[in-house]
Enzyme design. Sequence first.
Site, short mmCIF file in Angstrom:
data_model
loop_
_atom_site.label_atom_id
_atom_site.label_comp_id
_atom_site.label_asym_id
_atom_site.label_seq_id
_atom_site.Cartn_x
_atom_site.Cartn_y
_atom_site.Cartn_z
N ASN A 91 0.87 -1.17 0.00
CA ASN A 91 0.00 0.00 0.00
C ASN A 91 0.92 1.22 0.00
O ASN A 91 1.49 1.58 1.02
CB ASN A 91 -0.88 -0.03 1.26
CG ASN A 91 -1.80 1.16 1.35
OD1 ASN A 91 -1.73 2.07 0.53
ND2 ASN A 91 -2.66 1.16 2.36
N ARG A 150 -2.48 -2.01 -3.50
CA ARG A 150 -3.68 -1.20 -3.31
C ARG A 150 -3.63 -0.03 -4.28
O ARG A 150 -2.62 0.66 -4.38
CB ARG A 150 -3.72 -0.67 -1.88
CG ARG A 150 -4.88 0.25 -1.66
CD ARG A 150 -4.83 0.89 -0.31
NE ARG A 150 -5.98 1.76 -0.15
CZ ARG A 150 -5.93 2.92 0.50
NH1 ARG A 150 -4.83 3.33 1.06
NH2 ARG A 150 -7.02 3.65 0.61
N HIS A 159 -12.91 2.98 0.36
CA HIS A 159 -12.91 1.90 1.38
C HIS A 159 -13.59 0.64 0.85
O HIS A 159 -14.08 -0.18 1.64
CB HIS A 159 -13.65 2.33 2.67
CG HIS A 159 -13.00 3.43 3.44
ND1 HIS A 159 -13.72 4.44 4.04
CD2 HIS A 159 -11.70 3.68 3.72
CE1 HIS A 159 -12.89 5.27 4.65
NE2 HIS A 159 -11.66 4.82 4.47
N ARG A 179 -11.59 15.90 7.92
CA ARG A 179 -12.39 16.26 6.73
C ARG A 179 -13.82 16.62 7.13
O ARG A 179 -14.39 15.98 8.02
CB ARG A 179 -12.44 15.10 5.74
CG ARG A 179 -11.12 14.81 5.08
CD ARG A 179 -11.23 13.64 4.11
NE ARG A 179 -10.05 12.81 4.22
CZ ARG A 179 -10.03 11.50 4.04
NH1 ARG A 179 -11.13 10.85 3.71
NH2 ARG A 179 -8.91 10.83 4.17
N GLU A 188 -7.94 -5.26 5.29
CA GLU A 188 -7.81 -4.91 3.88
C GLU A 188 -6.66 -5.67 3.23
O GLU A 188 -6.73 -6.05 2.06
CB GLU A 188 -7.65 -3.40 3.72
CG GLU A 188 -8.95 -2.68 4.05
CD GLU A 188 -8.81 -1.18 4.23
OE1 GLU A 188 -9.04 -0.47 3.26
OE2 GLU A 188 -8.46 -0.74 5.33
#
Length: 398
Positions: free
Chosen positions: A7, A91, A180, A241, A385
């Site tokens: 990743n 990823r 996601h 955010r 993940e």
Amino acid sequence: MNILVINCGSSSLKFQLIDAVSEAVLAKGLCERIGIEGSRLVYQPAGGEKEITESPMPTHKQAIQMVLDALVNEKTGVIKSLAEVGAVGHRVVHGGEKFASSAVITDDMLKAVEECNDLAPLHNPANLIGINACKELMPDTPMVGVFDTAFHQTMPSTAYLYGLPYEYYEKYKVRRYGFHGTSHSYVSKRVAELLGKPVTELKTIVCHLGNGASVCAVKNGESIDTSMGLTPLEGLVMGTRSGDIDPAILEFLAKKENLDINGLMNVLNKKSGVFGLSEGLSSDFRDLENAANEGNEAAARARAVFNYRVAKYIGAYAAAMNGVDVIVFTAGLGENDHLVREDICSYLGYLGVTLDLDANKVRGKEVELSTSDSKVKVWMVPTNEELAIARETLALVK
Ligand code: AMP
């Protein structure tokens, strides 16, 4: 077969080496500060101590070389040679409309990923740098790209279109994509296994609540809506955010604060969310909880706004699916913060959710959190993940 999962970010790179048969993690770690002074490799073999090596890593190629050297190191390595790495799973953040599933990495595939760079200018170029560096170092090893957006490509146009002139979708592909996806896919399948039901017969709402956070409506195994949009800025209130806001706020703030578009985007991405709501106290919920317990009203307010937004999305997705069978919590907060789960579920009595308050006081386990008579089940399922990427990779290179 062992699968190396990578990743890659702009200045960091996380990795895990996974035995695809037993699904055990053989080694994991990360390279930090790639291309910046003070770069280091953190490496941990299964059952072993964490090892930190400080060494210059001017490029991602050097970082990956250090990872590969660590994996085959005589003392702390976990494989004898790189021939024991059967495939690499990367990823990739944005696959646009081009990728509705994972894909074997070829020159054409990389060209298509590059064409999505506009949609994720901070992430996709970094992912590509990692892939190219890996290809140079392991030219004969098959590689697969696994996209954060792919799982959501099943969303119907009613869910993915914005109320904007349609030509912007046609010309620029401005639409909702969601992120996601690897986590939502893994968790929705896993909870179906735990319930002993086919995923194709379940209406599931997955709440991936971490520093970045999103909710996903999974109907009969397919994502039919999710809270993030063209970018990961839409939807829930997050660590820093803003999530959903009235778009007219941009013009209002531009005038009041004399900000240009870069300044505004910086506010929405880095200075908002629970960090902004808590008056800059922290984006980390542990800090907010400690502060709230000491009477800090801003911290309590930030948590309350976060939780309320999640509850609102759950209500919306129950409507979108005409019901819900199971709500699942995952990721840093979803797996660790029982107060967040308790507060969110306190809004959901009308749906038939009854949380077992004692069962809910756990961390990081696959466990049912609702009472036995709760009409809608509530579960916690830790996300994984890396394992999901390894499985996808194996399926494509087999
Ligand atoms: P993630 O982005 O998935 O790593 O999640 C990060 C968020 O999870 C941060 O807000 C953390 O405060 C929260 N988190 C992680 N561990 C814990 C914990 N043990 N208790 C409460 N919150 C936690």
